[in-house]
Every structure is written in structure tokens, then in C-alpha cells.
Design a protein around this motif. Structure first.
Motif, PDB file in Angstrom:
ATOM      1  N   LEU A   1       0.801  -1.219   0.000  1.00  0.00           N
ATOM      2  CA  LEU A   1       0.000   0.000   0.000  1.00  0.00           C
ATOM      3  C   LEU A   1       0.838   1.275   0.000  1.00  0.00           C
ATOM      4  CD1 LEU A   1      -3.016  -0.978   2.320  1.00  0.00           C
ATOM      5  CD2 LEU A   1      -2.810  -1.130  -0.153  1.00  0.00           C
ATOM      6  N   PRO A   2       1.949   1.338   0.800  1.00  0.00           N
ATOM      7  CA  PRO A   2       2.754   2.571   0.752  1.00  0.00           C
ATOM      8  C   PRO A   2       3.287   2.856  -0.652  1.00  0.00           C
ATOM      9  CG  PRO A   2       3.366   1.275   2.668  1.00  0.00           C
ATOM     10  CD  PRO A   2       2.436   0.420   1.848  1.00  0.00           C
ATOM     11  N   LEU A   3       3.760   1.783  -1.330  1.00  0.00           N
ATOM     12  CA  LEU A   3       4.271   1.963  -2.696  1.00  0.00           C
ATOM     13  C   LEU A   3       3.144   2.384  -3.637  1.00  0.00           C
ATOM     14  CD1 LEU A   3       6.747  -1.005  -3.231  1.00  0.00           C
ATOM     15  CD2 LEU A   3       7.312   1.411  -3.112  1.00  0.00           C
ATOM     16  N   ALA A   4       1.962   1.793  -3.444  1.00  0.00           N
ATOM     17  CA  ALA A   4       0.808   2.141  -4.281  1.00  0.00           C
ATOM     18  C   ALA A   4       0.431   3.608  -4.073  1.00  0.00           C
ATOM     19  CB  ALA A   4      -0.372   1.228  -3.936  1.00  0.00           C
ATOM     20  N   TYR A   5       0.465   4.063  -2.801  1.00  0.00           N
ATOM     21  CA  TYR A   5       0.138   5.465  -2.492  1.00  0.00           C
ATOM     22  C   TYR A   5       1.127   6.405  -3.183  1.00  0.00           C
ATOM     23  CZ  TYR A   5      -0.037   9.859   0.067  1.00  0.00           C
ATOM     24  OH  TYR A   5      -0.084  11.194   0.380  1.00  0.00           O
ATOM     25  N   LEU A   6       2.435   6.062  -3.100  1.00  0.00           N
ATOM     26  CA  LEU A   6       3.461   6.904  -3.722  1.00  0.00           C
ATOM     27  C   LEU A   6       3.255   6.969  -5.243  1.00  0.00           C
ATOM     28  CD1 LEU A   6       6.683   5.846  -1.778  1.00  0.00           C
ATOM     29  CD2 LEU A   6       5.563   8.069  -1.700  1.00  0.00           C
ATOM     30  N   THR A   7       2.944   5.810  -5.845  1.00  0.00           N
ATOM     31  CA  THR A   7       2.731   5.765  -7.297  1.00  0.00           C
ATOM     32  C   THR A   7       1.560   6.652  -7.693  1.00  0.00           C
ATOM     33  OG1 THR A   7       3.564   3.501  -7.304  1.00  0.00           O
ATOM     34  CG2 THR A   7       2.356   4.198  -9.254  1.00  0.00           C
TER      35      THR A   7
ATOM     36  N   GLY B   1      -0.318  11.755 -10.129  1.00  0.00           N
ATOM     37  CA  GLY B   1      -1.489  12.639 -10.161  1.00  0.00           C
ATOM     38  C   GLY B   1      -2.820  11.928 -10.100  1.00  0.00           C
ATOM     39  N   LEU B   2      -2.842  10.672  -9.597  1.00  0.00           N
ATOM     40  CA  LEU B   2      -4.120   9.953  -9.439  1.00  0.00           C
ATOM     41  C   LEU B   2      -4.638  10.258  -8.029  1.00  0.00           C
ATOM     42  CD1 LEU B   2      -3.036   6.549 -11.048  1.00  0.00           C
ATOM     43  CD2 LEU B   2      -4.270   8.408 -12.139  1.00  0.00           C
ATOM     44  N   HIS B   3      -5.247  11.460  -7.870  1.00  0.00           N
ATOM     45  CA  HIS B   3      -5.545  11.961  -6.521  1.00  0.00           C
ATOM     46  C   HIS B   3      -6.620  11.152  -5.815  1.00  0.00           C
ATOM     47  CE1 HIS B   3      -2.853  15.188  -7.332  1.00  0.00           C
ATOM     48  NE2 HIS B   3      -3.568  15.629  -8.390  1.00  0.00           N
ATOM     49  N   GLU B   4      -7.637  10.705  -6.545  1.00  0.00           N
ATOM     50  CA  GLU B   4      -8.713   9.941  -5.897  1.00  0.00           C
ATOM     51  C   GLU B   4      -8.144   8.663  -5.281  1.00  0.00           C
ATOM     52  OE1 GLU B   4     -11.885   9.178  -8.556  1.00  0.00           O
ATOM     53  OE2 GLU B   4     -12.208  11.304  -9.049  1.00  0.00           O
ATOM     54  N   ALA B   5      -7.371   7.951  -6.086  1.00  0.00           N
ATOM     55  CA  ALA B   5      -6.763   6.704  -5.576  1.00  0.00           C
ATOM     56  C   ALA B   5      -5.829   7.005  -4.401  1.00  0.00           C
ATOM     57  CB  ALA B   5      -6.004   6.010  -6.689  1.00  0.00           C
TER      58      ALA B   5
END
Length: 1214
Positions: free
Chosen positions: A757-763, A768-772
Motif C-alpha cells: 500500500l505505501p508503494l501504491a500510495y506513492l505511485t 497525479g491519481l488523486h482519488e486513488a
């Protein structure tokens, strides 16, 4: 005596030759039996079962057996093929002296110290007979070679001859004699047993040996009375004929020679003696220094003898067996049975010409050794070893051909060797004065010429030239101009064979052949383990030669091979096409037909006569692993491919020759992962993307397949690879594919599903995928990772491919010479591999039921594929991975074969080939050859101080270019003196970073440091000069002299600085201080520095009260006219004080009246006349005890090493 083989071992007591193979058995006093190959000089086997010395040993004539008898009272019969003892015969009660197989019957005779002789049947393993009668040790017993007789010798001073014929009537095994009839017959009619025929008495001491003559009714015996006796026998009696006296101690063994009318004996007096059997006189004696002889044996078939002594054994011949011959045009002249004969090759007619003079003495090895023929004058020169080397010249009368009875007096002379050098002139070597005497046909000296080196033999080398041989060197000498035309270092040359056109010469030594041109420039060297015997050139320029066992060939490039095996040694006289004419050891002419296909094929390849190669491939049966390996090694794998049926070998050869179609066909047959992988690598190298894809599909190498689609820009297939990775639950593969595609959403999904999840959040945040990002932040709570601020970063997005294609454009290369002609497999391999791509590919990726997948229902994701493949069974039949039909894909992979372009010769390699200068080899990066050159030229052994200079020189001779960011750096060699007008094909020498000007600047800096008293700095500079000089190159002879002068300057200053620094360390030793200061003044320095050294020495000695020595320094200082007035004044004052009191307070090891040089290691004077050794590089002097140490001045060369001298300019080589 011609020694053929020698061993070192324990005392040898028994010997036996094998009748067919080149083997000899030696039984030792230590209990070991050794089996040697005397031709190869190797120990084949050891047999160790006897307890104590083994005194007798013998090979069976036809079976793979030998028998041995020892001090353990046992007779053992061995099978040498099985490497073991078959059985043991027990019966003797004391040491067994000799054992021998019978030549026909299954018998063994043994003699023992139990005073009996026993005859055994080795098939029934029983004792057939016990011969009693001797009343002391029986020293030997042997069968007669033809008759049913046994001779025995005993220490009871008698020799007995036994008749064993009746034993043939004895039953072989006890089972045949159940009724005991043989015993009954014995009782009634006299025994069926051996009986004594004669008892020979005449020796005064015990007899050690007795043996029969091979054909005549003679016996020879040797005894402890130091005599050899000859006995004759007839049907009724035997009597003594003669006694041979000469041995100084017990005679151990004696026998008749099977080929010549001689007797050979050996003795504990450390000698082997050869006697004339008819004249009964001594012919020759061969002595050893420390070893007593014990046993002697003769080869049953060949002219070989062997003798055992205290420290081993020797296998030897008494006389040379090589006939003297000379081939001239269509005829061969040779010597046989004291006649000169002629053999015509075309008609194969052999006729006798003239009888030759017999040697006056009976000494062995006096027969003709060499023969030279002058066809224009019809004259023959025959050389022999008679009288220490002599020659005879015969002129053959024209009418004598075919008659052979006209005896003609020869013109004779003494000389090491004699050869014709012109039509009516011959040269004779005068060894005593090392001169060459040129004579006319009347044997009159016309000219006397000194030879350029100590010569022990001369050979023909063309009109007016001679080939002079020394122990390790051979030169061509022009008699007219008295100059050396060619020089070659080589092992001891025995025979010289010139080609028909006199352009090539083969130099034959015992175990090697050197092929050279007419100036003795070597072309190749061939080493043989078995002795080389003879040779001749064929019409194609191939050298055909014989060893003891084979006829072989040697090509001009050094490749060699076996043509034929021979049973007996032969001497080639001429090669005509496929027929080899040769002489055997009996002087008989033989014509041997050979198959020359193999060497003609290799020669055609070497000479690039490819039309002939093609013709031979079509018409002959050239096959076998050796030929395939040869073609592969020589860079013709495509030709080797033609011979091969084995698919693995075909695959390897096809890959090597770049024939991807044949490799593909073979890979399909083999169908193994390793082959598909290697095919993929080669196809990728050629840029054949279709086959690369197919190979990766067959090995299911998804990572490589994905990367292939990335580099070829095939994004459609790459996206399908991502779906396959998802189905197979290959998270890493899925992520990689998403990264290759630049699909951020897919990467995000993959990371989420994998739990990162941390890596997914950084990606999500970065892209610029703000909703995700907000959704993920909510899930992470307090663990939201922070994004670094202020970095000038850019997103990792792959560029879109500009052009998407399958195969890359192939190199436009001309086809190989054999391409197309040999590719008979082209049609088979021309399958459409794109169609084959779906064969196993789909089934292998069957993913089973979708319920088990972590990603739930994937039917939506793969809707397109499912619609296209409704008719297929379940699973992923990935037909969509076939290559789409693209019109612009180059089809070169089908129409022609990829041929790897031949790379040119690197410039650095050209530098190495052209130069003998170490600096240029270093610049090319060939450090090993540079090290060998410096070691040979300057005796340098310690290369550590030169390491950084080597690297600087190599790096400085190259420039490095970066063409594109993704390509490796290109190294470019920089040439010396290059200009734009220089031809591209002409390669100049390397540009070097060190030059003479730099060294001269360093010398000036060293002088300055010396003047300022900075001795450590000065020493560093002068050593730097000494270390750099081996790696500089100058252009002219004058500069070479300057470099040599620079070595002397640097050496003198380095030694002076070392002594001065040493002196300063020795504060507590005033005597040594004065000596070092004194030696300092004897270094060859600049005048300004010499003044300072003299002033220093004068001051030190004066302070220590050595007035006389100080006065000498003052006088020398005043002679230099010092410019500083203060120095003048001080010197005069000290000189006045010294003249008043000419004494020294302490004795110094210094005599200024006697010229000397200083030892650079021990710092002691070496006065004129005393022995010294020098450094081969810097020429520093040392006391002899320093030999072999590193020079303490330059620190790199070995003191006293052999060296050819500094080579630093191309002018020195020219």
C-alpha cells in the motif's frame, strides 16, 4: 654403442624383450617387476607380489604372459593384459636364478640355488621334470632356440647340456596316467625324462652364464674366473674351442648376437665387451663409471640389446642401421653389403654399381654414414666414422652400371663430414682447426675457409653454401662471400632435407622437426614423442616424414597427422604422388602406396583453393570427428556441417557458422531447453526477431519475451504478456510489463493487490491519481509515507516506438565461399516458424479453472480473446501471439544466411606483430610479451616498480570515444606521426607518453636536487629515469647512444645518493662513514657535484684524524679548480696539515692509488683484477656472492642474468 633408452631404478637382475611390442620387462632386486615402453620412454606397469629380489623374468612368445622367479622360492605366471598373477608354481627349495618359456611346448625351465633345474608345464601347472646333477647353485638354464636341449651353468664350475626330447612323450596331466604306466615304464625301460648329454669342464671358478648359438652348434659361457669360453658340440661330444680374456672381474652374462658374428658379454667390472666370434678378439668395450652389470638380453626379432646394472638398465644398439643413401632425379644411390647400388624409381630396377673398400679395423660403427652424389661428374662421396671421421670419393665409370664388379681405388681423406658444394668441388670439415677445405675431384685443396662458429658437421645448402651445425644452433654460410646467410637456434639437428626448389628446408632432430625457408627463418616446429627417422618433400610442398612407427605429414602451417602405421622403421627416399619410396634397415627398396586425401584437403584449405576443396568434399569419404574438429578450429564450420548427421553436432556447427535455419531445424529435432536458449541468443545477435520470439515461446521464458516485445516496439503483444502474467499470478512479471507499457493504473492495481500500500500510495500521488491516493491514504492512516520535496525529478514513462518491426535489417555481407553450395538442408528448414508458434504454446499455458485465481473473475479482462477463440478447448491457446503479417518486415532471414562479418586486425595487434620493442607491446596492452621481451633484453625480473608505467603507457596510447549513451565506449589506438594524408591501410607505431625530452628534464631536476642536498628527492628522480628508459622509443642511432648514456648517468647518481643516505644513517660508526664518503667521490658525477662530494669526504676524514686520506681529497678538490674561494682556502689548509703529518688515525678499506668500482649492494671496493658480476640493465658492479639477487640500484634486473641488451629504436632492428 647407441643408447636408445635408459632407466634409473633399483638393481636390475632380470630382463626380457617382448617379441612384437616395444616393451621390456625388468625385474629388480627390490622385488618389483617393471614393464617399460622403451620406444616412448614410459613405465607402463608395475607388478609387486614377490617377496624379495626377482632374479629371472621372461615374456611368452605369443601369449599375453610372462613368468618370473624370485628369492621367495616362487615361480609366478602373470597375464599382463589382466594386470595380475594367474598362478604360482611351488617346488624349488632355494632362490630361483632364471626362468624361461619354451618357444613351442607349454614348458617353463627354471634354475635354482637348490642345485636343481625344473621343467614345468604351465598349462597343467605341474612340474614335468627335475634335472639333478649339479652340486652347487645353478646360475642359469635356457632352452635351445630350435632343438630339444637345455644348457645350464653352475657354481660347481661346470656347464651341462641336457636332452629333454623325451619329455614330449610324458603325459601332460596326472589324470592321463591313472594306472601309473609312466612309472612302470621308467622302472623297466629307463625313464621318460631328461638326461645329461654333455658336461663341459674348463672354467676355474663358478660359471655364471651359458647360452646357445641361435643356429650353430656352439655354446658360450662366462664365469667368475673372468673368462668367456666358446664350446662346440656334435652328436657325441662337446669340447672347448677358445677362451676370450679381457674382463677384470666376474663375467655376469654372455650371449651370441643373433644378427652379427659377435659375442657380447658383461661383467661386474662395470663394462660391456663385444668380441669377434670368428676371430675371437675383442672389438669394443663400453664402460660405466659406478655400476656393475648383472644381466644381458637380446631382442628376438630386432637388432636391440639390453643390459641391467646396479642403478637401472640400458636398451642399446651396437651399430647404426640407417643405410647411407642419396636421391638424385629419378634414381637413388645407396650402400648395401659393401656395394654401391642404384635404384631407378620409374622402372623400379635395382642394380649393383661398384664394390666399396672394407674398413681396415674390426671396430663397430665404421660403415658408411652419409652419401652425397654429383650427377654431372658421376662422383660419390661416402663419409664414415672410421679414423675419427673420414671420407672416400669414388668416380663411377659410365660402363659399370649393371656390372658391379670393377673395383676402384677411392680418393680418401680425414674430415668430420664431406659434401659436394658445386659440380666438381666438395667441402670437407676440418674439426681440429674449425676450417672448411674446398677440394677438387683429384682430392687437392683449392681453398681453405674459416667457419663462423665451432662446427661439428656440415650439410648441403645449395651451390657454394654450407649448412654448419653446432650443438644448439645451425647457420647457412656463403663460402664465396664468407658471410652468414641465415641463423637458427634449434635442438641438435641430425638430418637436413631440402625441397626440390631449394626454397624450404626441414631440419630433423631426434624428437622435433623445424620447417624453415632458405634463409633459415622458421615457419613451424613440430614435436614428436617417438623418434623421427627420415623425411622427404612431396610435389605439393608437404613434408612427409617417418617415425619409428608411423608415416606422417606436416603442412606448411605446422598442422600434422598420421598417414600410415609401419611395422618396421623405414627411411623415405622420395615421394611420387601417392607412392612413398623408402629403404628399410636391410637395405631393401620398398614402395608404399598412401592415401593423401586428408593432407591434400587440409593443404587446399590452407592455400584457399576452395574449388579443389569443394571437389574433394563431393567425391571423397572425408569424415570423422577429427576432420570436423579441424574444420571447426580453422574457421570453416559451414564445411564441417556438410559431413555431420548427428543433430547436436549440426546444431553447434550451424550456430557457429551463423546458419540460423539449419540450427532451427536441429533445435526442433532435439527440442531441449538449452538448445532453444542458445538459438534465441544467436537469432537475437543476428536481429532475427521472429526466431528469437519462437525460441523464447518454446522455453516459456516470459521475462525475455516481454523485453523482446519492448525492444521491438510490439506494444500489443506486450499488453497480452501482461494479461498472461496476471493469469499466472506472476506479480513481478505483471508489474514489469506495466512498467514497460507505461500503464500507471495497472502498476497501481498490481501493487494494491500485492499488499504494497505505501508503494501504491506513492505511485498514485506522483502520477497525479488523486482519488486513488486519497483512498489509499485513508487505508494507511498514520503510516502515510512522505514524498520528498525539491528534487528535480521526472516520471519514468517509456517512449512510444517510432517504428515497430519484426526482424532488424541484416548486415549486407558477402556470402561465405561455401555458402549456398553446401546448404542441402535449406529446404527442410524452411518451415514457417510463425505458424508453428502456437503448437505447444497454448496447451502449456492452460490455466485451469478461474475460481482458483486470486483476481477473481477474469472473463471481462480477456473478453476479446475469448470471443476470437470460441471453438478452442479451455485454457489459453495464445494464437494471438503469432507474428502478424507485416508487409515491410525484411525477409532476409529466409532468403540468405547470416554471415558474421570478418573483423579486421586490431591496430594494437599490428603493433605487436611488427615490433620487438617492449614499449610498443606495452602500448598495445600485451603486457605478457612486453615482460618477456624486457626479461630477455635487459634481464628484468621485478616488474612491480614498472606496473604504473605499463598502465600509463597503455592508457596513453589509446583514446576513448562515446558514440551513443547506450553503446559501450570505443577504444581508438593513437598512432605516432599520423597525418591526414596517411593511407587508411598503413598502420603506424603507437604514440607513446614517455620520450627522451622528458627524461632529460628529469635529469636536470635531479642535478638541481643534488646541488641543493635533497638526496632523497634526487634518488627518486634518478630511479624514475631508470624505470622509464625500458619503455621509451627513439628514432635515430644518435638518440640510442644518448639513452645508453642516460642509463650510466642515472646509475652513477642513484648509487651515489644511496651511499650518501646510508652514510647519514651511520652516526655511531665513524669508520664506515669515512669509507662511504670516500666511495662517493669515485662515482662519475658532474664536476660541481664531485667538488661537493670531495669537500664532504675531506671534512669527514679530517675530523676523524685521518689526515693522509683527507689530504688526498684536498689535492683532488684543488685539481677541479673550485669556483668558491672558501672551498679553495679550506682545501689548502688541510693539505698543509696533512703534509706535516702523513698519517691516518684509523685504517679504512680504501686505497685511492688502486683503481676500483664500488659494489652497489655491500658498498665495498672491487679493485681492478678482482672478480665481479654486473647488472645486465644498469651495469652496476657487485661482488660475486650477489649473483642472482635483484640489483639494488635499479631494483628491477637480476644481477648476472643473461641479456641481449637494450632495444629502444627500430633502427637497431633494421
Amino acid at each position: 654403442m647407441l643408447t636408445k633408452f635408459e632407466t634409473k631404478s633399483n638393481r636390475v637382475k632380470g630382463l626380457s624383450f617382448h617379441s612384437k611390442r616395444p616393451w621390456i620387462l625388468a625385474s629388480l632386486h627390490s622385488g618389483v617387476i617393471q614393464l617399460w615402453d622403451y620406444r616412448m620412454g614410459t613405465l607402463i606397469d608395475r607388478f609387486e607380489e614377490h617377496d624379495g629380489p626377482v632374479r629371472g623374468v621372461h615374456f611368452h612368445k605369443s601369449q599375453p604372459l610372462f613368468v618370473s622367479g624370485g628369492d621367495d622360492y616362487k615361480i609366478k605366471v602373470w597375464n599382463y593384459k589382466l594386470h595380475r598373477c594367474l598362478f604360482t608354481l611351488l617346488g624349488h627349495l632355494d632362490y630361483i636364478r632364471t626362468v624361461q618359456f619354451h618357444h613351442e611346448n607349454p614348458w617353463i625351465v627354471s634354475a635354482s640355488d637348490d642345485q636343481t633345474i625344473r621343467i614345468w608345464n604351465w598349462q597343467s601347472r605341474t612340474c614335468v621334470s627335475v634335472l639333478t646333477g649339479h652340486n652347487h647353485y645353478v646360475m642359469c638354464a635356457t632352452f635351445h632356440p630350435k632343438e630339444d636341449l637345455v644348457v645350464s651353468a653352475s657354481l660347481d664350475q661346470t656347464i651341462r647340456v641336457w636332452d629333454v626330447g623325451s619329455l614330449k612323450k610324458k603325459p601332460i596331466s596326472p589324470a592321463d596316467d591313472i594306472l601309473g604306466l609312466s612309472q612302470m615304464n621308467t622302472d623297466f625301460f629307463g625313464g621318460i625324462d631328461a638326461v645329461v648329454k654333455y658336461v663341459l669342464e674348463g672354467h676355474d671358478r663358478g660359471v655364471n652364464w651359458a647360452s646357445f648359438h641361435p643356429t650353430l652348434p656352439l655354446i658360450v659361457s662366462g664365469a667368475d674366473d673372468r673368462q668367456v669360453k666358446i664350446w662346440r658340440m656334435n652328436d657325441t661330444k662337446a669340447w672347448e674351442v677358445d677362451t676370450l680374456r679381457g674382463h677384470m672381474n666376474n663375467v655376469s652374462c654372455v650371449l651370441f648376437h643373433s644378427r652379427q658374428d659377435i659375442i657380447v658379454s658383461n661383467s661386474e667390472d662395470k663394462s660391456i665387451r663385444v668380441w669377434d666370434a670368428s676371430k675371437r678378439t675383442g672389438l669394443q668395450t663400453f664402460r660405466r663409471e659406478h655400476d656393475r652389470f648383472w644381466i644381458l638380453t637380446a631382442h628376438p626379432e630386432m637388432n636391440l640389446l639390453a643390459a641391467g646394472h646396479d642403478t637401472g638398465m640400458i636398451v642399446f644398439k651396437l651399430e647404426r642401421e640407417r643405410p647411407a643413401f642419396s636421391a638424385s632425379g629419378d634414381s637413388l644411390l645407396y650402400v648395401k653389403d659393401r656395394f654401391l647400388r642404384i635404384f631407378e624409381y620409374s622402372t623400379q630396377r635395382d642394380t649393383q654399381l661398384i664394390p666399396l673398400r672394407r674398413p681396415g679395423s674390426n671396430i663397430l660403427n665404421q660403415g658408411p654414414k652419409t652419401l652425397y652424389y654429383s650427377p654431372t661428374e658421376n662422383a660419390v662421396l661416402i663419409c664414415s666414422d672410421m679414423d675419427g671421421g673420414s671420407y672416400e670419393m669414388y668416380t663411377i665409370p659410365k660402363d659399370s652400371v649393371g656390372r658391379g664388379d670393377t673395383f676402384q681405388e677411392a680418393r680418401r681423406g680425414i674430415g668430420g663430414s664431406a659434401i659436394f658444394i658445386a659440380r666438381n668441388r666438395f667441402a670437407v670439415l676440418e674439426k681440429s682447426s674449425n676450417h672448411l677445405l674446398v677440394k677438387n675431384l683429384k682430392n687437392e685443396i683449392v681453398k681453405k675457409s674459416p667457419l663462423p662458429m665451432a662446427t661439428d658437421a656440415i650439410f648441403y645448402a645449395g651451390t657454394g653454401n654450407v649448412l654448419c651445425r653446432a650443438e644448439d644452433r645451425i647457420v647457412i654460410f656463403d663460402l664465396q662471400q664468407r658471410i652468414i646467410l641465415g641463423d637458427l637456434q634449434t635442438s641438435f639437428i641430425r638430418y637436413v632435407v631440402w625441397s626440390q626448389d631449394m626454397e624450404s628446408v626441414a631440419l630433423l632432430s631426434k624428437h622435433s622437426i623445424v620447417i624453415a625457408d632458405k634463409k633459415l627463418v622458421p615457419r613451424c616446429t613440430l614435436h614428436e614423442t617417438i623418434r623421427v627417422k627420415s623425411g622427404s618433400w612431396d610435389d605439393n610442398g608437404v613434408f612427409i616424414f617417418t617415425t619409428l612407427t608411423h608415416i606422417k605429414y606436416c603442412l606448411p602451417n605446422g598442422d600434422s597427422g598420421i598417414i600410415k602405421t609401419v611395422d618396421v622403421p623405414v627411411y623415405i627416399t622420395k615421394v611420387y604422388g601417392n607412392t612413398i619410396f623408402c629403404l628399410d634397415r636391410d637395405g631393401k627398396n620398398r614402395a608404399i602406396v598412401i592415401d593423401s586425401t586428408e593432407y591434400i584437403f587440409k593443404l587446399s584449405l590452407f592455400q584457399k583453393r576452395y574449388d579443389q576443396v569443394m571437389s574433394m568434399i563431393r567425391n571423397s569419404e572425408l569424415c570423422g570427428q577429427a576432420m570436423i574438429a579441424y574444420l571447426q578450429q580453422k574457421g570453416f564450420p559451414e564445411v564441417a556441417l556438410h559431413f555431420v548427421k548427428d543433430e547436436r553436432t549440426r546444431f553447434n556447427l550451424a550456430l557457429e557458422s551463423g546458419n540460423i535455419d539449419i540450427a532451427l531445424a536441429s533445435a526442433k529435432v532435439i527440442d531441449e531447453k538449452d538448445q532453444w536458449y542458445r538459438l534465441g541468443v544467436e537469432a537475437l545477435r543476428q536481429g532475427n526477431a521472429g526466431i528469437v520470439e519462437y525460441a523464447y515461446q518454446r522455453t516459456k521464458n516470459f521475462e525475455r519475451l516481454s523485453f523482446l516485445y519492448l525492444v521491438t516496439g510490439n506494444l500489443d503483444k506486450l499488453s497480452k504478456m501482461m494479461k498472461i502474467a496476471e493469469v499466472k499470478n506472476d506479480v513481478m512479471g505483471q508489474f514489469h510489463d506495466a512498467l514497460y507499457l507505461g500503464d500507471v493504473q495497472e502498476r497501481l492495481t498490481t501493487l494494491e493487490n500485492a499488499g504494497h500500500l505505501p508503494l501504491a500510495y506513492l505511485t498514485a500521488s506522483v502520477h497525479g491519481l488523486h482519488e486513488a491516493a486519497e483512498r489509499l491514504a485513508a487505508q494507511l492512516g498514520d503510516n502515510v509515507p512522505s514524498i520528498p520535496q525539491g528534487n528535480n525529478a521526472s516520471l519514468l514513462m517509456p517512449p512510444k516506438p517510432v517504428i515497430c518491426s519484426g526482424d532488424w535489417p541484416l548486415l549486407m555481407v558477402s556470402k561465405g565461399i561455401f555458402q549456398g553450395v553446401l546448404d542441402n538442408a535449406r529446404g527442410d528448414a524452411q518451415e514457417d516458424y510463425e505458424d508453428a508458434a502456437d503448437a505447444d504454446w497454448g496447451e502449456a499455458l492452460d490455466i485451469g479453472e478461474t475460481d482458483s485465481l486470486q483476481n477473481g473473475d477474469i472473463s471481462l479482462a480477456l473478453e476479446d480473446e475469448v470471443n476470437e477463440e470460441e471453438n478452442e478447448e479451455g485454457g489459453w491457446d495464445l494464437e494471438d501471439l503469432d507474428l502478424p503479417p507485416e508487409t515491410d518486415t525484411p525477409k532476409t532471414a529466409h532468403s540468405s544466411v547470416f554471415v558474421v562479418p570478418t573483423s579486421g586486425t586490431p591496430v594494437s595487434q599490428v603493433w605487436v606483430q611488427k615490433s620487438s620493442l617492449a614499449a610498443e607491446h606495452t602500448a598495445a596492452g600485451n603486457f605478457d610479451t612486453a615482460i618477456r621481451l624486457l626479461s630477455r633484453q635487459l634481464g628484468i625480473k621485478n616488474f612491480f616498480p614498472l606496473k604504473s608505467l605499463f598502465i600509463d603507457l597503455h592508457m596513453g596510447s589509446h583514446s576513448y570515444l562515446c558514440a551513443f549513451p547506450s553503446t559501450p565506449v570505443i577504444s581508438v589506438a593513437i598512432e605516432r606521426g599520423w597525418t591526414e594524408s596517411t593511407s587508411a591501410n598503413v598502420r603506424g607505431p603507437p604514440s607513446l607518453v614517455f620520450d627522451l625530452f622528458q627524461l632529460e628534464e628529469k635529469v636536470k631536476a635531479g642535478y638541481k636536487a643534488t646541488t641543493q642536498g635533497k638526496f632523497s628527492e634526487a634518488l627518486r628522480l634518478f630511479l624514475s629515469i631508470l624505470h622509464t628508459i625500458p619503455l621509451i622509443v627513439v628514432e635515430s642511432r644518435r638518440e640510442v647512444d644518448e639513452v645508453k648514456e642516460l642509463i650510466m648517468i642515472a646509475k652513477e647518481y642513484a648509487l651515489a645518493m644511496q651511499m650518501e643516505l646510508k652514510r647519514r644513517e651511520m652516526k655511531d660508526n665513524p669508520v664506515r662513514q669515512q669509507e662511504l664518503a670516500a666511495y662517493f667521490t669515485h662515482c662519475n658525477l658532474q664536476t660541481a657535484h664531485l667538488r661537493l662530494a670531495l669537500l664532504n669526504a675531506m671534512t669527514v676524514c679530517y675530523k676523524s684524524g685521518n689526515l693522509a686520506t683527507a689530504g688526498n681529497f684536498a689535492r683532488r678538490l684543488l685539481e677541479t679548480n673550485p669556483t668558491v674561494e672558501n672551498h679553495n682556502k679550506t682545501a689548502r689548509s688541510i693539505l698543509q696539515a696533512a703534509e706535516k703529518n702523513m698519517t691516518d688515525a684509523t685504517q679504512l678499506n680504501y686505497d685511492f692509488r688502486n683503481p676500483f668500482v664500488t659494489c652497489a649492494a655491500t658498498y665495498v671496493p672491487i679493485y681492478r683484477g678482482q672478480k665481479d658480476v654486473t647488472c645486465p640493465y644498469c651495469c652496476s658492479h657487485f661482488v660475486p656472492s650477489q649473483q642472482g639477487q635483484l640489483c639494488s640500484v635499479c631494483g628491477i634486473a637480476e644481477i648476472g642474468a643473461d641479456a641481449s641488451g637494450l632495444l629502444c629504436s627500430p633502427t637497431q632492428i633494421r
